[in-house]
Design a protein around this motif. Structure first.
Motif, short mmCIF file in Angstrom:
data_model
loop_
_atom_site.label_atom_id
_atom_site.label_comp_id
_atom_site.label_asym_id
_atom_site.label_seq_id
_atom_site.Cartn_x
_atom_site.Cartn_y
_atom_site.Cartn_z
N ARG A 410 25.09 51.15 34.62
CA ARG A 410 23.89 50.37 34.92
C ARG A 410 23.78 49.21 33.93
O ARG A 410 23.88 49.42 32.72
CB ARG A 410 22.64 51.25 34.84
CG ARG A 410 22.61 52.36 35.88
CD ARG A 410 21.34 53.19 35.77
NE ARG A 410 21.31 54.24 36.75
CZ ARG A 410 20.87 54.11 38.00
NH1 ARG A 410 20.41 52.92 38.40
NH2 ARG A 410 20.86 55.12 38.84
N TYR A 411 23.57 48.01 34.45
CA TYR A 411 23.40 46.82 33.61
C TYR A 411 22.18 46.04 34.13
O TYR A 411 21.89 46.04 35.34
CB TYR A 411 24.65 45.94 33.63
CG TYR A 411 25.86 46.64 33.02
CD1 TYR A 411 26.05 46.63 31.65
CD2 TYR A 411 26.79 47.29 33.83
CE1 TYR A 411 27.15 47.28 31.09
CE2 TYR A 411 27.88 47.92 33.28
CZ TYR A 411 28.05 47.92 31.91
OH TYR A 411 29.13 48.56 31.36
N ARG A 412 21.51 45.38 33.22
CA ARG A 412 20.29 44.66 33.56
C ARG A 412 20.59 43.46 34.46
O ARG A 412 21.52 42.70 34.20
CB ARG A 412 19.61 44.18 32.27
CG ARG A 412 18.29 43.43 32.51
CD ARG A 412 17.63 43.14 31.18
NE ARG A 412 18.49 42.33 30.32
CZ ARG A 412 18.49 41.00 30.34
NH1 ARG A 412 17.73 40.33 31.21
NH2 ARG A 412 19.28 40.34 29.50
N LEU A 413 19.77 43.34 35.50
CA LEU A 413 19.90 42.19 36.41
C LEU A 413 19.15 41.02 35.75
O LEU A 413 17.92 41.02 35.70
CB LEU A 413 19.30 42.53 37.77
CG LEU A 413 19.69 41.65 38.95
CD1 LEU A 413 19.51 42.39 40.27
CD2 LEU A 413 18.89 40.36 38.97
N MET A 439 25.95 41.76 30.62
CA MET A 439 26.85 42.84 30.15
C MET A 439 27.76 42.30 29.06
O MET A 439 28.04 41.10 29.00
CB MET A 439 27.70 43.40 31.31
CG MET A 439 28.56 42.37 32.01
SD MET A 439 29.59 43.08 33.34
CE MET A 439 28.35 43.81 34.42
N PRO A 440 28.21 43.16 28.16
CA PRO A 440 29.07 42.71 27.06
C PRO A 440 30.38 42.12 27.56
O PRO A 440 30.88 42.49 28.64
CB PRO A 440 29.32 43.99 26.26
CG PRO A 440 28.23 44.92 26.66
CD PRO A 440 27.90 44.59 28.09
N LEU A 500 37.81 41.41 33.68
CA LEU A 500 36.93 41.74 32.57
C LEU A 500 35.87 40.65 32.48
O LEU A 500 36.17 39.45 32.54
CB LEU A 500 37.71 41.82 31.25
CG LEU A 500 38.84 42.85 31.19
CD1 LEU A 500 39.54 42.79 29.83
CD2 LEU A 500 38.32 44.26 31.46
N SER A 501 34.61 41.07 32.33
CA SER A 501 33.51 40.10 32.28
C SER A 501 33.61 39.26 31.01
O SER A 501 34.27 39.64 30.04
CB SER A 501 32.16 40.82 32.32
OG SER A 501 31.99 41.59 31.13
N GLY A 502 32.90 38.09 31.02
CA GLY A 502 32.99 37.22 29.86
C GLY A 502 31.83 36.24 29.77
O GLY A 502 30.72 36.53 30.26
N GLY A 509 25.12 32.88 28.19
CA GLY A 509 25.38 34.13 27.48
C GLY A 509 26.32 35.01 28.27
O GLY A 509 26.63 34.73 29.45
N PRO A 510 26.84 36.06 27.66
CA PRO A 510 27.77 36.96 28.35
C PRO A 510 27.12 37.60 29.58
O PRO A 510 26.05 38.22 29.48
CB PRO A 510 28.10 38.02 27.29
CG PRO A 510 27.77 37.38 25.99
CD PRO A 510 26.60 36.48 26.26
N HIS A 511 27.74 37.44 30.72
CA HIS A 511 27.23 38.05 31.95
C HIS A 511 28.28 37.94 33.04
O HIS A 511 29.29 37.25 32.90
CB HIS A 511 25.91 37.37 32.40
CG HIS A 511 26.13 36.02 32.99
ND1 HIS A 511 26.41 34.89 32.23
CD2 HIS A 511 26.09 35.59 34.30
CE1 HIS A 511 26.53 33.85 33.02
NE2 HIS A 511 26.35 34.25 34.28
#
Length: 577
Positions: A410-413, A439-440, A500-502, A509-511
């Motif tokens: 779960r990650y914040r929308l 997300m990180p 991989l997210s970045g 910001g990272p998302h």
């Protein structure tokens, strides 16, 4: 000589009977001398009467005769010899059998000048008898008859103490010649220990030894003291290892195994990262070779049962499930069950888990089947070994044909889909045609459905991105990635890692920026209608139901603990939470 004879097994004693016969020759010399003494006293004696018991049968004693019977016969024979010397009157003897000793004349004829008989023999059948007074001619062979030979063998055997009594004790015997201590010392090499002789002749076989790390230990010092390694060899070994931290970052109680050669030099080193994986290092002349170790465990199934009394995770852990098993169970159920709204106190659940047991430890747990009986939902699902997805007993898939979220967890929308959004920098209306999740950097992004990679690229505003066209006609886009994990044209399946997210491109910001396109137009990924669940049909359904049958039976039994017995870890019942 006698010590060696007494130490031999009974079978070997019997093989040495001819040696005892030679000893009897000396006894025959005694008989000959006694006879000559009688003749000098002008006594007439043709035979020696050997008294036997009244119930004795005619014939000579044999090796099968009991010890007491043979001993009695010998005692009476000695009396007969005493009678020849005049010590006991012959008339006092009760003659039950007569033993012919006319062989004495033949024996006297073959005596050597030293007085020791050279040959004791009786005439052959065609030779003249000594009773006729005609001495054998020179060159004739004079032999003992078979009876006399047998008697000599029996007497020699008993005299040598080579027969045992029935109760296991050895017969009385004595040496016929004294041996001084100095003479013994010349030949005394100590007892022969068979085990030591075998060990001395066996080739050297290196054995595995275990070293346990003590407080203050370092591998460099330990290797020099226990493995006969120099500092340069230690460094070469560490350079060869893929994970040198296994030897450089020790904790008290850690251990590893090693082998030494006959000179005490290191042959091999074996260390484990965990119960399953490790490394084997072997010396090859002046270098080291490393091989990986992967131990196979014993697959064991265990059934856990519990009741909801608080949070689902805490209730599941109370049954004895490990944290890893609870995490996988939650991922399975959350596809159909909302833990916040759908769970109620008193709801019951059962979980069938399979794991590999190595050294009593459970590794790589896999949820096989789940049954949830609640106030708001009843659900039973079983893992299909063909695709590792979960289905109901009727073959209905638990996984949707298209996942709502392209990631696990779960990650914040952080930014919704909004055609009328104001740009965060310019303040102008700038539609946001995707959904952003904070997300990180480096979080795994997964394909929401089966499809093929249409484009992998890099854009000044979107950063690194990936586009996938799915089998149902939908298209998805992933922006601001740190690293794509797929290539153009590659086939992907639901849940496969694709990137991989970045925080690349124009980003605050990272998302992860995620888009769903229907007919090449962006839609709200959180509200768009997704394809229905897929079902198993035909042969796939039949194969699945055959595989699911024993798992469903385990759930119905309700017997917690090990379902498939394990020899390494005994079955234990788990308390319900």
């Amino acid at each position: 000589m006698m010590r060696i004879l007494h130490s031999l097994p009974r079978t070997h004693k019997l093989l040495l009977l001819p040696v005892a016969t030679m000893v009897t020759v000396l006894g025959a010399q005694k008989v000959l001398t006694t006879f000559e003494d009688v003749q000098r006293d002008r006594q007439t004696l043709d035979t020696v009467l050997v008294p036997l018991d009244a119930d004795a049968s005619p014939g000579l004693p044999s090796l099968d005769t009991k010890r007491d019977a043979v001993s009695g016969a010998l005692a009476k024979a000695n009396q007969a010899l005493d009678a020849t010397r005049g010590h006991v009157p012959i008339s006092a003897l009760t003659a039950s059998e007569v033993v012919d000793i006319d062989f004495i004349d033949a024996a006297r004829a073959n005596r050597s000048e030293s007085g020791v008989p050279a040959t004791l023999a009786m005439p052959a059948q065609n030779d003249a008898s000594p009773r006729t007074g005609q001495a054998p001619s020179e060159g004739d062979t004079v032999r003992l008859d078979e009876g006399a030979q047998h008697m000599a063998m029996v007497i020699g055997t008993i005299a040598a103490g080579m027969l045992e009594l029935e109760d296991g004790m050895v017969a009385d015997a004595t040496s016929y010649e004294d041996v001084t201590e100095d003479e013994l010392a010349l030949f005394d090499e100590g007892p022969i220990v068979l085990d030591q002789e075998i060990v001395a002749n066996e080739p050297f076989v290196p054995q595995w030894q275990t070293y346990t790390v003590q407080s203050g230990d370092t591998f460099a010092i330990m290797a020099q003291q226990h493995l006969e390694m120099g500092y340069s060899e230690v460094m070469a070994l560490l350079d060869t290892l893929p994970e040198p931290r296994l030897l450089t970052h020790w904790r008290v109680g850690d251990h590893f195994e090693y082998q030494l050669d006959e000179q005490g030099d290191l042959l091999a080193l074996r260390m484990m990262k965990n119960a399953r994986d490790g490394y084997l290092v072997e010396r090859q002349q002046d270098d080291f070779e490393v091989a990986t170790i992967e131990r196979a465990g014993e697959a064991t199934q265990r059934l856990f049962a519990g009741t909801i009394s608080g949070s689902f995770a805490r209730s599941a852990k109370a049954t004895g499930l490990t944290s890893a098993e609870v995490s996988e169970l939650s991922r399975v159920l959350e596809k159909k069950l909302d833990f916040r709204r759908d769970t109620r106190r008193g709801d019951r659940f059962q979980v069938l888990v399979e794991s590999d047991i190595i050294d009593g430890k459970s590794l790589d747990p896999r949820v096989l089947a789940v049954e949830y009986a609640g106030a708001r939902m009843n659900l039973t699902v079983v893992r299909n070994g063909e695709d590792n997805r979960f289905y109901t007993p009727e073959g209905e898939s638990l996984d949707p044909a298209f996942n709502r979220y392209p990631f696990e967890g779960r990650y914040r929308l952080s930014s919704h889909f909004n055609p009328n959004r104001h740009h965060p920098v310019t303040g102008r209306i700038s539609p946001h045609k995707g959904t952003d999740f904070a997300m990180p950097i480096g979080t795994t992004v997964r394909a929401p459905a089966n499809g093929r990679v249409e484009k992998v690229g890099n854009h000044p505003a979107a950063g690194r991105y990936v586009v996938i066209r799915h089998d149902n006609g939908y298209k998805t886009r992933y922006l601001h990635l740190s690293k794509p994990m797929v290539s153009n044209g590659q086939r992907v399946t639901m849940g496969e890692r694709i990137a991989l997210s970045g925080n690349t491109g124009r980003s605050t910001g990272p998302h992860l920026h995620y888009e769903v396109l229907v007919n090449n137009s962006q839609v709200n990924a959180m509200k768009v209608s997704l394809p229905e669940n897929q079902s198993l049909q035909g042969d796939r359904l039949v194969a699945f139901q055959r595989q699911a049958k024993p798992m469903l039976a385990a759930l119905e039994s309700g017997q917690t603990g090990s379902v498939v017995a394990s020899t390494e870890q005994p079955a234990t019942d788990d308390d319900e939470g």
